[in-house]
Motif scaffolding. Structure first.
Motif, PDB file in Angstrom:
ATOM      1  N   LEU A 114       0.847  -1.216   0.000  1.00 52.58           N
ATOM      2  CA  LEU A 114       0.000   0.000   0.000  1.00 52.58           C
ATOM      3  C   LEU A 114       0.874   1.255   0.000  1.00 52.58           C
ATOM      4  O   LEU A 114       0.644   2.196  -0.756  1.00 52.58           O
ATOM      5  N   VAL A 115       1.909   1.244   0.846  1.00 53.38           N
ATOM      6  CA  VAL A 115       2.784   2.428   0.966  1.00 53.38           C
ATOM      7  C   VAL A 115       3.498   2.693  -0.350  1.00 53.38           C
ATOM      8  O   VAL A 115       3.584   3.828  -0.823  1.00 53.38           O
ATOM      9  N   GLN A 116       3.992   1.610  -0.989  1.00 56.30           N
ATOM     10  CA  GLN A 116       4.794   1.813  -2.195  1.00 56.30           C
ATOM     11  C   GLN A 116       3.941   2.263  -3.382  1.00 56.30           C
ATOM     12  O   GLN A 116       4.437   2.864  -4.316  1.00 56.30           O
TER      13      GLN A 116
ATOM     14  N   SER B 221       2.989  10.899   8.117  1.00 62.31           N
ATOM     15  CA  SER B 221       2.956  12.226   7.467  1.00 62.31           C
ATOM     16  C   SER B 221       4.054  12.312   6.397  1.00 62.31           C
ATOM     17  O   SER B 221       4.058  13.203   5.563  1.00 62.31           O
ATOM     18  N   ASN B 222       4.990  11.330   6.418  1.00 61.74           N
ATOM     19  CA  ASN B 222       6.078  11.338   5.425  1.00 61.74           C
ATOM     20  C   ASN B 222       5.686  10.662   4.114  1.00 61.74           C
ATOM     21  O   ASN B 222       6.447  10.684   3.142  1.00 61.74           O
ATOM     22  N   ILE B 223       4.510  10.011   4.101  1.00 64.16           N
ATOM     23  CA  ILE B 223       4.134   9.175   2.950  1.00 64.16           C
ATOM     24  C   ILE B 223       4.156   9.970   1.643  1.00 64.16           C
ATOM     25  O   ILE B 223       4.729   9.542   0.639  1.00 64.16           O
ATOM     26  N   ASP B 224       3.579  11.176   1.663  1.00 66.05           N
ATOM     27  CA  ASP B 224       3.444  11.927   0.410  1.00 66.05           C
ATOM     28  C   ASP B 224       4.806  12.273  -0.195  1.00 66.05           C
ATOM     29  O   ASP B 224       4.911  12.511  -1.395  1.00 66.05           O
ATOM     30  N   ALA B 225       5.845  12.295   0.662  1.00 67.10           N
ATOM     31  CA  ALA B 225       7.192  12.602   0.151  1.00 67.10           C
ATOM     32  C   ALA B 225       8.006  11.321  -0.010  1.00 67.10           C
ATOM     33  O   ALA B 225       9.225  11.381  -0.232  1.00 67.10           O
ATOM     34  N   ALA B 226       7.341  10.178   0.119  1.00 68.20           N
ATOM     35  CA  ALA B 226       7.999   8.862  -0.056  1.00 68.20           C
ATOM     36  C   ALA B 226       9.200   8.701   0.872  1.00 68.20           C
ATOM     37  O   ALA B 226      10.195   8.044   0.528  1.00 68.20           O
ATOM     38  N   VAL B 227       9.119   9.297   2.066  1.00 70.71           N
ATOM     39  CA  VAL B 227      10.171   9.137   3.080  1.00 70.71           C
ATOM     40  C   VAL B 227       9.830   7.909   3.934  1.00 70.71           C
ATOM     41  O   VAL B 227       8.660   7.543   4.083  1.00 70.71           O
ATOM     42  N   SER B 228      10.892   7.232   4.483  1.00 69.36           N
ATOM     43  CA  SER B 228      10.678   6.001   5.253  1.00 69.36           C
ATOM     44  C   SER B 228       9.570   6.141   6.289  1.00 69.36           C
ATOM     45  O   SER B 228       9.449   7.165   6.955  1.00 69.36           O
ATOM     46  N   THR B 229       8.784   5.077   6.423  1.00 70.21           N
ATOM     47  CA  THR B 229       7.786   4.974   7.502  1.00 70.21           C
ATOM     48  C   THR B 229       7.939   3.573   8.087  1.00 70.21           C
ATOM     49  O   THR B 229       8.817   2.814   7.672  1.00 70.21           O
ATOM     50  N   GLY B 230       7.075   3.237   9.066  1.00 68.57           N
ATOM     51  CA  GLY B 230       7.207   1.897   9.635  1.00 68.57           C
ATOM     52  C   GLY B 230       6.031   1.501  10.494  1.00 68.57           C
ATOM     53  O   GLY B 230       5.243   2.339  10.938  1.00 68.57           O
TER      54      GLY B 230
ATOM     55  N   ASP C 136      -2.877   5.545   7.241  1.00 68.51           N
ATOM     56  CA  ASP C 136      -2.656   4.972   8.576  1.00 68.51           C
ATOM     57  C   ASP C 136      -3.932   4.300   9.077  1.00 68.51           C
ATOM     58  O   ASP C 136      -3.866   3.307   9.801  1.00 68.51           O
ATOM     59  N   VAL C 137      -5.089   4.779   8.661  1.00 67.23           N
ATOM     60  CA  VAL C 137      -6.337   4.119   9.058  1.00 67.23           C
ATOM     61  C   VAL C 137      -6.455   2.772   8.337  1.00 67.23           C
ATOM     62  O   VAL C 137      -6.748   1.740   8.939  1.00 67.23           O
TER      63      VAL C 137
ATOM     64  N   ALA D 224      24.438  15.329  12.718  1.00 64.39           N
ATOM     65  CA  ALA D 224      22.983  15.314  12.917  1.00 64.39           C
ATOM     66  C   ALA D 224      22.330  14.554  11.756  1.00 64.39           C
ATOM     67  O   ALA D 224      22.693  14.762  10.596  1.00 64.39           O
ATOM     68  N   ARG D 225      21.468  13.596  12.092  1.00 65.76           N
ATOM     69  CA  ARG D 225      20.665  12.896  11.080  1.00 65.76           C
ATOM     70  C   ARG D 225      19.252  12.793  11.650  1.00 65.76           C
ATOM     71  O   ARG D 225      19.070  12.185  12.707  1.00 65.76           O
ATOM     72  N   TYR D 226      18.273  13.391  10.958  1.00 68.37           N
ATOM     73  CA  TYR D 226      16.908  13.320  11.501  1.00 68.37           C
ATOM     74  C   TYR D 226      15.931  13.127  10.355  1.00 68.37           C
ATOM     75  O   TYR D 226      15.771  14.000   9.521  1.00 68.37           O
ATOM     76  N   ILE D 227      15.312  11.930  10.309  1.00 71.11           N
ATOM     77  CA  ILE D 227      14.410  11.606   9.193  1.00 71.11           C
ATOM     78  C   ILE D 227      12.996  12.118   9.488  1.00 71.11           C
ATOM     79  O   ILE D 227      12.195  12.358   8.598  1.00 71.11           O
ATOM     80  N   GLY D 228      12.680  12.226  10.803  1.00 68.65           N
ATOM     81  CA  GLY D 228      11.307  12.586  11.163  1.00 68.65           C
ATOM     82  C   GLY D 228      10.418  11.358  11.124  1.00 68.65           C
ATOM     83  O   GLY D 228       9.196  11.454  11.026  1.00 68.65           O
ATOM     84  N   SER D 229      11.045  10.196  11.197  1.00 73.34           N
ATOM     85  CA  SER D 229      10.309   8.939  11.246  1.00 73.34           C
ATOM     86  C   SER D 229      11.059   8.031  12.208  1.00 73.34           C
ATOM     87  O   SER D 229      12.191   7.616  11.931  1.00 73.34           O
ATOM     88  N   LEU D 230      10.423   7.718  13.353  1.00 76.95           N
ATOM     89  CA  LEU D 230      11.112   6.969  14.417  1.00 76.95           C
ATOM     90  C   LEU D 230      11.745   5.688  13.894  1.00 76.95           C
ATOM     91  O   LEU D 230      12.905   5.386  14.190  1.00 76.95           O
ATOM     92  N   VAL D 231      11.002   4.932  13.078  1.00 73.56           N
ATOM     93  CA  VAL D 231      11.523   3.633  12.634  1.00 73.56           C
ATOM     94  C   VAL D 231      12.790   3.817  11.798  1.00 73.56           C
ATOM     95  O   VAL D 231      13.787   3.110  11.994  1.00 73.56           O
ATOM     96  N   GLY D 232      12.791   4.812  10.908  1.00 75.36           N
ATOM     97  CA  GLY D 232      13.984   5.046  10.077  1.00 75.36           C
ATOM     98  C   GLY D 232      15.161   5.517  10.929  1.00 75.36           C
ATOM     99  O   GLY D 232      16.274   4.993  10.813  1.00 75.36           O
ATOM    100  N   ASP D 233      14.916   6.461  11.828  1.00 76.83           N
ATOM    101  CA  ASP D 233      16.003   6.972  12.681  1.00 76.83           C
ATOM    102  C   ASP D 233      16.508   5.891  13.630  1.00 76.83           C
ATOM    103  O   ASP D 233      17.706   5.776  13.876  1.00 76.83           O
TER     104      ASP D 233
END
Ligand code: P6P
Length: 346
Positions: free
Chosen positions: A47-49, A124-133, A74-75, A256-265
């Motif tokens: 779904l995410v991809q 909230s990162n989905i629209d920019a195709a940034v890692s989620t989890g 997410d729902v 400093a590295r901050y993805i804004g996604s706990l699982v990726g960081d």
């Protein structure tokens, strides 16, 4: 370390689970629950991809051809997770970031495990195709709250009783893991015998063992904090943050590295070392992250890898939640790095 084998034998998650069952690390019921979770993660990965394409076709996340409001990913992910767990028949209660209260699962006929999860963290990162989890934890069956259910019990009176039983300290966790939806789909799992990493092979849709008994480096000069909140932090934390920018003995400051996604960081921290932090601040008195289905599962994993999870003063796994969506500050990663921030905060 990567699995060593002369014949380059592929170990899938399924065969790994059966190996753990044979050694007695887990029982058959747990095997079934973990297999159902991995199925949910594969579905969410798909779904995410395809999210941007689905949005385009209006299949979900937008308004579809019937003009109905489509659910956010997410729902939908919550429904995927819940349905897979319910159909496993071994789950007694589920507590999700997307549900106000725990849900007693009627379809459970054996096992009765408690499963806590955040179905799509960082969505909230989905629209920019940034890692989620997706993040999950599994606790002991909670028969006591399902026991002596009688005719005048309603489902939500059982659910109310189950809330108490879901609020267990992370030290009770039997299993914890996450699935990261990134350049690869990575399933990370511990059942108390170390941390194992599986990579989804899209050729045949199986999670393949790619790292076993992962050990987080004792120290690491990478920090992941949202420094945009600096002005809101306690003075002691500001001193800690400032210290990371001094070259120090090594002559090099931290990166400093901050993805804004706990699982990726977290995953990067687990493999490369360093620290992820989401402190309390003047606006969020207990920080942002949830104890039950974010901080506790991640802390169980990091401890199994020889790392440390703290709220700045105490071990995350020692904290008993008083309510399902309780927030706590989180400092997690290499032992020396978490020790360092605790010293500043003492
Ligand atoms: P901020 C995502 O919303 C999340 O829960 C974590 O995955 C992430 O690390 C954090 O919040 C990001 O929060 O306030 O820095 O945007």
């Amino acid at each position: 370390t990567s699995p060593k084998s002369s014949s380059y034998e592929i170990v899938t998650l399924t065969t790994w689970l059966l190996q753990q069952e044979r050694t007695g690390a887990i029982d058959n019921e747990m095997t079934i629950v973990l297999a159902s979770i991995s199925t949910a993660c594969k579905q969410i990965a798909a779904l995410v991809q395809r999210a941007p394409i689905s949005n385009l076709t209006g299949v979900q996340g937008a308004v579809n051809v019937q003009g109905e409001d489509q659910k956010k990913l997410d729902v939908v992910s919550n429904e995927v997770f819940s349905n897979c767990l319910k159909s496993s028949g071994r789950t007694g209660v589920i507590a999700s970031e997307e549900e106000d209260v725990p849900v007693a699962v009627e379809q459970s006929y054996s096992g009765n495990y408690i499963v806590v999860f955040d179905p799509l963290d960082g969505s909230s990162n989905i629209d920019a195709a940034v890692s989620t989890g997706s993040i999950f934890g599994i606790y002991n069956p909670n028969d006591e709250c399902l026991a002596d259910v009688d005719d005048n019990d309603t489902l939500d009176s059982v659910e109310q009783r189950c809330i108490v039983n879901v609020c267990q300290p992370g030290s009770n966790l039997l299993a914890a893991g996450y699935c990261m939806y990134s350049s690869s789909v990575i399933f990370v799992l511990t059942v108390g015998t170390g941390v194992y990493v599986f990579t989804l092979d899209p050729m045949y849709g199986e999670f393949v063992l790619t790292q076993e008994k992962v050990q987080i480096p004792k120290a690491g000069k990478i920090y992941a904090f949202n420094e945009g909140n600096y002005a809101l932090w306690d003075d002691k934390l500001k001193l800690y943050m400032d210290s990371l920018k001094e070259p120090g003995d090594s002559g090099k400051p931290y990166s400093a590295r901050y993805i804004g996604s706990l699982v990726g960081d977290f995953h990067r921290t687990l493999l490369y070392g360093g620290i992820y932090g989401y402190p309390r601040d003047k606006k969020s008195k207990n920080g942002k992250l949830r104890l039950l289905y974010e901080c506790a599962p991640m802390s169980f994993i990091v401890e199994q890898a020889g790392g440390k999870g703290s709220d700045g003063h105490q071990r995350i796994l020692d904290i008993t939640p008083t309510e399902i969506h309780q927030r706590v500050p989180l400092y997690i990663g290499s032992v020396e790095e978490v020790d360092k921030v605790e010293k500043f905060l003492a």
